[in-house]
Design a protein around this motif. Structure first.
Motif, short mmCIF file in Angstrom:
data_model
loop_
_atom_site.label_atom_id
_atom_site.label_comp_id
_atom_site.label_asym_id
_atom_site.label_seq_id
_atom_site.Cartn_x
_atom_site.Cartn_y
_atom_site.Cartn_z
N THR A 142 -1.49 5.71 0.53
CA THR A 142 -1.02 4.30 0.81
C THR A 142 -1.74 5.04 2.15
N MET A 143 -1.91 5.07 3.17
CA MET A 143 -1.64 5.34 4.52
C MET A 143 -3.82 6.21 5.15
N LEU A 144 -3.94 6.35 3.80
CA LEU A 144 -5.65 6.09 3.67
C LEU A 144 -6.21 5.38 2.70
N ARG A 145 -5.30 4.90 1.98
CA ARG A 145 -6.13 4.41 1.46
C ARG A 145 -7.50 2.92 1.26
N GLY A 146 -7.03 1.85 2.64
CA GLY A 146 -8.19 1.48 2.86
C GLY A 146 -8.91 1.71 4.19
N THR A 147 -8.56 3.29 4.64
CA THR A 147 -9.72 4.27 5.14
C THR A 147 -11.01 4.54 4.56
N ALA A 148 -10.37 5.13 3.05
CA ALA A 148 -11.45 6.08 1.41
C ALA A 148 -11.91 4.11 1.31
N GLN A 149 -11.99 4.06 1.34
CA GLN A 149 -12.04 2.71 0.38
C GLN A 149 -13.48 2.12 1.81
N GLY A 150 -12.83 1.34 2.79
CA GLY A 150 -13.75 1.09 3.61
C GLY A 150 -15.06 2.10 3.70
N LEU A 151 -14.55 3.61 3.70
CA LEU A 151 -15.77 4.96 3.77
C LEU A 151 -16.91 4.32 2.82
N THR A 152 -16.42 4.36 1.46
CA THR A 152 -17.29 4.35 0.36
C THR A 152 -17.65 3.17 0.16
N PHE A 153 -17.46 2.27 0.02
CA PHE A 153 -18.08 0.71 0.77
C PHE A 153 -18.93 0.71 1.43
N GLY A 154 -18.64 1.32 2.66
CA GLY A 154 -19.36 1.03 3.67
C GLY A 154 -21.15 2.24 3.49
N VAL A 155 -20.53 3.37 2.72
CA VAL A 155 -21.49 3.59 3.08
C VAL A 155 -22.96 3.00 1.76
N ALA A 156 -21.95 2.97 0.87
CA ALA A 156 -22.81 2.29 -0.42
C ALA A 156 -23.55 0.97 -0.16
N ARG A 157 -23.00 0.14 1.06
CA ARG A 157 -23.95 -1.08 1.66
C ARG A 157 -24.35 -0.88 2.61
N ILE A 158 -24.53 0.02 3.25
CA ILE A 158 -25.40 0.85 4.12
C ILE A 158 -26.76 1.63 3.87
#
Length: 426
Positions: free
Chosen positions: A345-361
């Motif tokens: 839970t305490m890393l769920r947003g971080t992890a998705q933000g990381l993978t989502f962000g890398v993919a979009r960049i």
């Protein structure tokens, strides 16, 4: 046998409000896409500037950077603090695009809107995953994908109807996104913080919240799985979403009205597919794997066909329909679901933000090259998109984890136990 908990009216409503991030994300991508040729003419944009416009905004770099920040802050400060305010920033960016009289305003507006919607997506999806019953998690996340289809569908329908107005019609399309963002912001004010996040924030050790906790054991494997799957799928999906009208027009398959209608028809085929996926996605890993396999094959065919078939109107329409079905069976909904299930839970947003962000960049970097590659014909673009889907499909199918229909707390405890056992063994 325990009867699955029913989905309450409040869960449906909050999911719908959280899912509006997907509506605005996909809608803004399509709005930029439908306006590319008109903006190019109005402002005298070069191929490089067209690529930059597609790369900077909601489709790619701006969204990616926003996801990095929003996902991390959503874990540290709570989901509500992010989703409560970011839509005001998005509305400001879209308003700047709608009123732009210079390329700098156009670029700045799309970039700001991308930052805002990028921050919203991981926190909103984490909220949905945390409020959903275990046996309906994929179903509720599927509702956010319906919003993802609805956003560009409305945008394309408006663009088609307003096409006689030229650039004014495109400006109205962007203003519609401003209005929707403000209405959603107002309606979200009644939402509360995620109960799952509140509980975890009071009990999770500080070491388990740190970024380095993502870089070992089950978390690292989950990061690799979701990141590779989504990055390669998104390279294909983002290109198709941002450049289909541009490809149809510049490669001589049809005019602007035809290009918009072709994309809209394809999107509408995705809705019944999503309804089927929502019914089966929580039933088990075998159901997920069957859908992943079928979707990946259809995705490969959708653009692989252009290695053997000329790019004309009928072929372009068939391609977009195949992709619409493929992308719902083996695309973003799978990524969204696994991103909620595989991380604490305490890393769920971080992890998705990381993978989502890398993919979009990475999509943004690739988008710089698409207009130039397309200028030589469809073969180069089709080859790249086909390879992207092959990689995504292979990873998604063969490395799929077994998490369907299980409570988040159970999955988190099991995965933490694996880490503990390994450490003890050392």
């Amino acid at each position: 046998m325990t009867t699955p908990a029913p989905v309450t009216r409040r869960q449906w409503r909050w999911t719908a409000l959280a899912g509006m991030a997907s509506y605005l994300d996909a809608g803004s991508i399509s709005a930029v896409s439908t306006g590319l040729t008109l903006f190019r003419t109005e402002f005298g944009l070069s191929e490089g500037m067209v690529g930059l416009l597609a790369a900077l905004g909601p489709n790619a770099i701006g969204c990616g950077l926003g996801a990095f920040v929003g996902g991390r802050l959503g874990d540290k400060l709570g989901r509500k603090r992010i989703y409560q305010w970011d839509l005001l920033v998005f509305a400001a960016g879209m308003l700047l695009v709608a009123l732009s009289i210079h390329p700098a305003m156009l670029l700045a507006g799309t970039f700001v809107a991308g930052l805002a919607v990028g921050a919203d997506v991981p926190t909103s999806l984490a909220l949905v995953g945390e409020l959903a019953p275990a046996k309906a998690r994929g179903k509720l996340l599927g509702l956010t994908q319906i919003a993802w289809v609805l956003g560009p569908s409305v945008v394309l329908a408006l663009a088609y109807a307003l096409d006689p107005l030229g650039l004014l019609g495109v400006r109205i399309v962007f203003l519609h996104l401003v209005v929707v963002a403000l209405i959603t912001w107002a309606m979200r004010r009644g939402m509360t913080e995620s109960a799952v996040w509140r509980a975890a924030s009071e009990t999770t050790l500080a070491s388990a919240r740190q970024l380095r906790a993502l870089l070992s054991g089950p978390n690292l494997r989950a990061l690799a799985y979701t990141g590779i799957f989504y990055t390669f799928w998104n390279l294909a999906a983002g290109t198709i979403g941002a450049f289909t009208p541009y490809l149809v027009e510049t490669l001589g398959a049809g005019g602007r009205d035809v290009s918009i209608l072709t994309t809209l028809i394809g999107l509408l085929f995705g809705v019944p597919t999503l309804l089927v996926v929502m019914r089966f996605i929580d039933r088990g890993t075998s159901s997920r794997r069957v859908m992943m396999g079928i979707g990946s094959v259809l995705g490969i065919i959708s653009y692989g066909m252009f290695l053997f078939t000329p790019y004309g109107l009928v072929a372009a329409q068939l391609s977009i329909v195949l992709w619409a079905v493929s992308s719902k069976l083996a695309g973003e909904l799978s990524y969204k679901t696994f991103s909620q299930e595989l991380f604490p839970t305490m890393l769920r947003g971080t992890a998705q933000g990381l993978t989502f962000g890398v993919a979009r960049i990475l999509l943004g970097v690739w988008s710089f090259a698409v207009p130039a590659i397309a200028g030589a014909g469809i073969t180069g673009v089709a080859t790249a998109l086909t390879l992207f889907v092959v990689v995504s499909g292979v990873v998604g199918f063969f490395f799929m984890p077994d998490t369907a229909g299980r409570p988040l707390e159970e999955i988190e405890a099991e995965r933490a136990g694996v880490t503990s056992q390994r450490r003890s063994a050392r």
